[in-house]
Design a protein around this motif. Structure first.
Motif, PDB file in Angstrom:
ATOM      1  N   PRO A  12      67.432  32.495   4.118  1.00  0.00           N
ATOM      2  CA  PRO A  12      68.341  32.653   5.227  1.00  0.00           C
ATOM      3  C   PRO A  12      69.649  32.985   4.445  1.00  0.00           C
ATOM      4  N   GLN A  13      70.660  34.094   4.473  1.00  0.00           N
ATOM      5  CA  GLN A  13      71.685  34.435   3.807  1.00  0.00           C
ATOM      6  C   GLN A  13      72.991  34.108   4.673  1.00  0.00           C
ATOM      7  N   ARG A  14      72.725  33.909   5.976  1.00  0.00           N
ATOM      8  CA  ARG A  14      73.772  33.830   7.017  1.00  0.00           C
ATOM      9  C   ARG A  14      73.173  32.549   7.770  1.00  0.00           C
ATOM     10  N   PHE A  15      74.483  32.077   8.697  1.00  0.00           N
ATOM     11  CA  PHE A  15      73.865  30.876   9.587  1.00  0.00           C
ATOM     12  C   PHE A  15      72.852  31.452  10.686  1.00  0.00           C
ATOM     13  N   MET A  16      73.162  32.797  11.031  1.00  0.00           N
ATOM     14  CA  MET A  16      72.326  33.362  12.007  1.00  0.00           C
ATOM     15  C   MET A  16      70.853  33.451  11.632  1.00  0.00           C
ATOM     16  N   ASP A  17      70.609  33.339  10.502  1.00  0.00           N
ATOM     17  CA  ASP A  17      69.218  33.487   9.942  1.00  0.00           C
ATOM     18  C   ASP A  17      68.561  32.145   9.962  1.00  0.00           C
ATOM     19  N   VAL A  18      69.169  31.084   9.832  1.00  0.00           N
ATOM     20  CA  VAL A  18      68.649  29.712   9.876  1.00  0.00           C
ATOM     21  C   VAL A  18      67.713  29.666  11.057  1.00  0.00           C
ATOM     22  N   VAL A  19      66.389  29.399  11.024  1.00  0.00           N
ATOM     23  CA  VAL A  19      65.657  29.330  12.350  1.00  0.00           C
ATOM     24  C   VAL A  19      65.781  27.761  12.941  1.00  0.00           C
ATOM     25  N   GLY A  20      65.761  28.020  14.293  1.00  0.00           N
ATOM     26  CA  GLY A  20      65.554  26.653  15.227  1.00  0.00           C
ATOM     27  C   GLY A  20      66.802  25.595  14.602  1.00  0.00           C
ATOM     28  N   GLN A  21      67.945  25.961  14.146  1.00  0.00           N
ATOM     29  CA  GLN A  21      68.832  24.582  14.122  1.00  0.00           C
ATOM     30  C   GLN A  21      70.318  25.449  14.522  1.00  0.00           C
ATOM     31  N   THR A  49      62.987  23.037   6.478  1.00  0.00           N
ATOM     32  CA  THR A  49      63.591  23.141   7.731  1.00  0.00           C
ATOM     33  C   THR A  49      65.140  23.684   7.556  1.00  0.00           C
ATOM     34  N   GLY A  50      65.227  24.293   6.441  1.00  0.00           N
ATOM     35  CA  GLY A  50      66.475  24.934   6.305  1.00  0.00           C
ATOM     36  C   GLY A  50      67.878  24.479   5.545  1.00  0.00           C
ATOM     37  N   LYS A  51      67.553  22.874   5.046  1.00  0.00           N
ATOM     38  CA  LYS A  51      68.794  22.046   4.611  1.00  0.00           C
ATOM     39  C   LYS A  51      69.590  22.835   3.419  1.00  0.00           C
ATOM     40  N   THR A  52      68.702  23.049   2.529  1.00  0.00           N
ATOM     41  CA  THR A  52      69.282  23.443   1.211  1.00  0.00           C
ATOM     42  C   THR A  52      69.898  25.193   1.444  1.00  0.00           C
ATOM     43  N   SER A  53      69.215  25.806   2.364  1.00  0.00           N
ATOM     44  CA  SER A  53      69.744  27.048   2.546  1.00  0.00           C
ATOM     45  C   SER A  53      71.086  27.159   3.369  1.00  0.00           C
ATOM     46  N   ALA A  54      71.012  26.219   4.280  1.00  0.00           N
ATOM     47  CA  ALA A  54      72.328  26.092   5.242  1.00  0.00           C
ATOM     48  C   ALA A  54      73.398  25.528   4.113  1.00  0.00           C
ATOM     49  N   ALA A  55      73.107  24.673   3.075  1.00  0.00           N
ATOM     50  CA  ALA A  55      74.000  24.471   2.005  1.00  0.00           C
ATOM     51  C   ALA A  55      74.646  25.369   1.475  1.00  0.00           C
ATOM     52  N   LYS A  56      73.683  26.212   1.092  1.00  0.00           N
ATOM     53  CA  LYS A  56      74.344  27.419   0.098  1.00  0.00           C
ATOM     54  C   LYS A  56      75.228  28.319   1.117  1.00  0.00           C
ATOM     55  N   ILE A  57      74.510  28.445   2.410  1.00  0.00           N
ATOM     56  CA  ILE A  57      75.390  29.511   3.217  1.00  0.00           C
ATOM     57  C   ILE A  57      76.814  28.848   3.272  1.00  0.00           C
ATOM     58  N   PHE A  58      76.885  27.423   3.475  1.00  0.00           N
ATOM     59  CA  PHE A  58      78.034  26.919   3.823  1.00  0.00           C
ATOM     60  C   PHE A  58      78.941  26.942   2.666  1.00  0.00           C
ATOM     61  N   ILE A 151      83.608  19.604  -2.157  1.00  0.00           N
ATOM     62  CA  ILE A 151      83.117  19.345  -1.186  1.00  0.00           C
ATOM     63  C   ILE A 151      81.528  18.949  -1.721  1.00  0.00           C
ATOM     64  N   PHE A 152      80.988  17.780  -1.172  1.00  0.00           N
ATOM     65  CA  PHE A 152      79.766  17.327  -1.817  1.00  0.00           C
ATOM     66  C   PHE A 152      78.735  17.643  -0.244  1.00  0.00           C
ATOM     67  N   ILE A 153      77.529  18.024  -0.644  1.00  0.00           N
ATOM     68  CA  ILE A 153      76.803  18.316   0.511  1.00  0.00           C
ATOM     69  C   ILE A 153      75.354  17.685   0.046  1.00  0.00           C
ATOM     70  N   LEU A 154      74.853  16.647   0.738  1.00  0.00           N
ATOM     71  CA  LEU A 154      73.824  15.747   0.181  1.00  0.00           C
ATOM     72  C   LEU A 154      72.552  16.294   0.935  1.00  0.00           C
ATOM     73  N   ALA A 155      71.290  16.647   0.620  1.00  0.00           N
ATOM     74  CA  ALA A 155      70.350  16.971   1.406  1.00  0.00           C
ATOM     75  C   ALA A 155      69.296  16.022   1.188  1.00  0.00           C
ATOM     76  N   THR A 156      68.585  15.519   1.838  1.00  0.00           N
ATOM     77  CA  THR A 156      67.421  14.427   2.025  1.00  0.00           C
ATOM     78  C   THR A 156      66.290  14.598   3.088  1.00  0.00           C
ATOM     79  N   PHE A 173      74.238  15.913   9.470  1.00  0.00           N
ATOM     80  CA  PHE A 173      73.658  16.732  10.319  1.00  0.00           C
ATOM     81  C   PHE A 173      72.027  16.617  10.350  1.00  0.00           C
ATOM     82  N   ASP A 174      71.333  16.486  11.402  1.00  0.00           N
ATOM     83  CA  ASP A 174      70.032  16.332  11.451  1.00  0.00           C
ATOM     84  C   ASP A 174      69.187  17.491  11.820  1.00  0.00           C
ATOM     85  N   PHE A 175      68.412  17.987  10.821  1.00  0.00           N
ATOM     86  CA  PHE A 175      67.543  19.084  11.012  1.00  0.00           C
ATOM     87  C   PHE A 175      66.406  18.779  11.712  1.00  0.00           C
TER      88      PHE A 175
END
Length: 558
Positions: A12-21, A49-58, A151-156, A173-175
């Motif tokens: 995903p390159q846009r928020f609208m491309d992130v599936v199910g979140q 589920t798109g955590k790292t993808s959402a972080a890069k889009i953000f 900005i810090f974005i922690l993914a786990t 944010f819970d994915f």
């Protein structure tokens, strides 16, 4: 250019491309639109589920100067640089391999400097739960006093391993897992864009096998495309995932619920001969049972098209077993699943599972009336006799009074009084006071289960060689008498005092009666009556005070 996996090409390159979140992406977009950007975020959820993808889009959205409705344009120089991982101000770190204190200190020191190319310097720390305790402490200081424009974005995938001091300083944010429906639509869109033919049922097989991970679904789809020469069909999907066709699974289900052991074993042999994975088979079977349960509750809860079966199939399976049967089958499967984890011969356990499911006497869907049992007639006769006796007692007050008269001697026979009397023969108040001081230490030496058993008990008499313990509750007294509690208490007291002491248990309600009987049988009351005119220092009174304490002794003239 070399071939790239589908999950990389279609990341995903846009928020609208992130599936199910949708909840997560909408919140992040609104924070960007309203310029309410926090200094730290935590993205938690299952893998793929798109955590790292959402972080890069953000990261792109907060630095893009041409964003629309919170979405990055993906056309400007900054967006393209972030997409290619070439922007120095967006730093992605794998905490699994950079989990030391020095690495985090380096981040902390560099975070103090202003971004060179973008508006915000963004640190994306993946698998942050892998950081060491010292690294978390180093990161905590930066989160407490964050530098400007950082900005810090922690993914786990395991948020429970992150210290609460970190979680309290971030926006979490819970994915959630990707539903099979969303995964199906995304794969359908990708295949149509690539011009690859497919069977819809094959996509459902892949979506169910992915277990909520979009990346897993695309990886499986990649394999199926390669195996099927740019065509996705059901057979190839089943082969790659190790799954079983729902028709074959339904056949197995009907055989075991009809108690057809031989036929179900034959079906199982076919499944194993086809090279199917045993663990996957049990998971598919539980999934089928779950679908049948939901269908029994309400047919609208299940879309047969997503399962590879038809509505008539579910009607047949629902009529073939009751909900109670299905619950018992699931319990048996779960038990076998646990045992299969530690074996190199899963086929043996699957055969045992088949026999157990087909031969277990489960509750019938429409139970037939039981045949008349001779014992039932005998019980009915006894009940009638008891009712007649109850009626006679209720009409005769004298009988009722007699029947309800307490019989203390009978209840006293429930335990042996000899050890108690032996302890009382040498008991003194001094020994009881000394034991009460050691009582807490003795309890701490017992196992937790036994400690909770004796928690509401207390010593009521003690001698140099024994102790009498009274229980407030008759049930606890019974449990203590039938366990090893007494022996463990004796061992603990010996370690504390160096002397052997016998432990005797009594119900607290019976203790006054036992004490009274002991005094009466040993002539204390008679001696007290004969010497009623003697001073309070009478030897008899002194001995009774030594036994039970001066506060428990009353001298009176009868």
């Amino acid at each position: 250019m070399s071939y790239q996996a589908l999950y990389r090409v279609w990341r995903p390159q846009r928020f609208m491309d992130v599936v199910g979140q949708e909840v997560v992406t909408k919140t992040l977009k609104n924070s960007i639109i309203t310029n309410q950007i926090s200094h730290a975020y935590l993205f938690a959820g299952p893998r793929g589920t798109g955590k790292t993808s959402a972080a890069k889009i953000f990261a792109k959205a907060v630095n893009c100067h041409h964003k629309v409705d919170g979405e990055p344009c993906n056309e400007c120089e900054t967006c393209r640089a972030i997409t290619k991982n070439q922007l120095n101000d967006v730093i992605e770190i794998d905490a699994a391999s950079n989990n030391g204190v020095e690495e985090i200190r380096d981040i902390r020191d560099k975070a103090k400097y202003a971004p060179t190319e973008a508006d915000y310097k963004v640190y994306i720390i993946d698998e942050v739960h892998m950081l060491s305790t010292g690294a978390f402490n180093a990161l905590l200081k930066t989160l407490e006093e964050p530098p400007a424009n950082v900005i810090f974005i922690l993914a786990t995938t395991e948020p429970h391993k992150i210290p609460l001091t970190i979680i309290s300083r971030v926006q979490r944010f819970d994915f959630r897992r990707i539903s099979s429906q969303d995964a199906f639509k995304r794969m359908q869109y990708i295949l149509e864009q690539k011009g690859i033919t497919y069977d819809e049922q094959a996509l459902w097989v892949i979506a169910n096998a992915a277990e909520g991970g979009m990346r897993d679904a695309l990886s499986i789809l990649d394999q199926v495309i390669s195996y099927g020469d740019n065509h996705v069909d059901v057979d190839n999907a089943l082969l790659v995932t190790g799954s079983i066709t729902r028709k074959l699974l339904m056949q197995y289900y009907l055989q075991v619920t009809n108690h057809e052991s031989a036929q179900s074993l034959t079906t199982m042999t076919e499944i194993l001969a086809a090279g199917k994975d045993g663990q996957r088979f049990t998971e598919d079977l539980i999934s089928l049972l779950r679908d049948v349960l939901l269908y029994q509750e309400s047919p609208d809860l299940i879309d047969p098209a997503t399962t590879g079966l038809e509505a008539d199939d579910f009607d047949q399976m629902s009529q073939n077993a009751s909900a109670d049967q299905l619950y018992q089958m699931i319990d048996v499967i779960n038990q076998i699943q646990d045992e299969m984890r530690f074996t190199t011969h899963p086929d043996v356990y699957l055969e045992v599972l088949t026999v157990r499911l087909s031969q277990t006497k489960l509750v019938e869907t429409n139970p037939q009336p039981a045949k008349e049992d001779p014992r039932l007639a005998q019980l009915q006769k006894q009940v009638e006799q008891l009712e007649m006796q109850l009626q006679r007692v209720s009409t005769n007050p004298a009988l009722a009074k007699e029947s309800h008269r307490p019989k203390p001697k009978k209840s006293a026979k429930r335990f042996n009084l000899a050890p108690i009397h032996e302890i009382l023969g040498q008991a003194t108040r001094k020994d009881l006071d000394s034991l009460q001081e050691l009582w807490g230490d003795m309890l701490n030496m017992l196992e937790p289960a036994q400690r909770s058993l004796i928690h509401i008990s207390e010593p009521v008499a003690a001698s140099p060689s024994g102790v009498v313990v009274a229980f407030d509750n008759q049930f606890l007294f019974q449990q203590a008498s039938e366990s090893t509690l007494g022996a463990n208490m004796e061992a603990s007291l010996q370690r504390l005092t160096g002397n052997e002491r016998k432990v005797a248990f009594v119900p607290k309600a019976k203790w006054p009666e036992i004490r009274h009987d002991y005094l009466a049988n040993h002539g204390f009351y008679q001696k007290s009556a004969e010497s009623a005119d003697k001073p309070a220092t009478d030897p008899v009174v002194e001995q009774a005070a030594q036994l039970f304490g001066q506060e428990n002794i009353t001298v009176q003239d009868d």
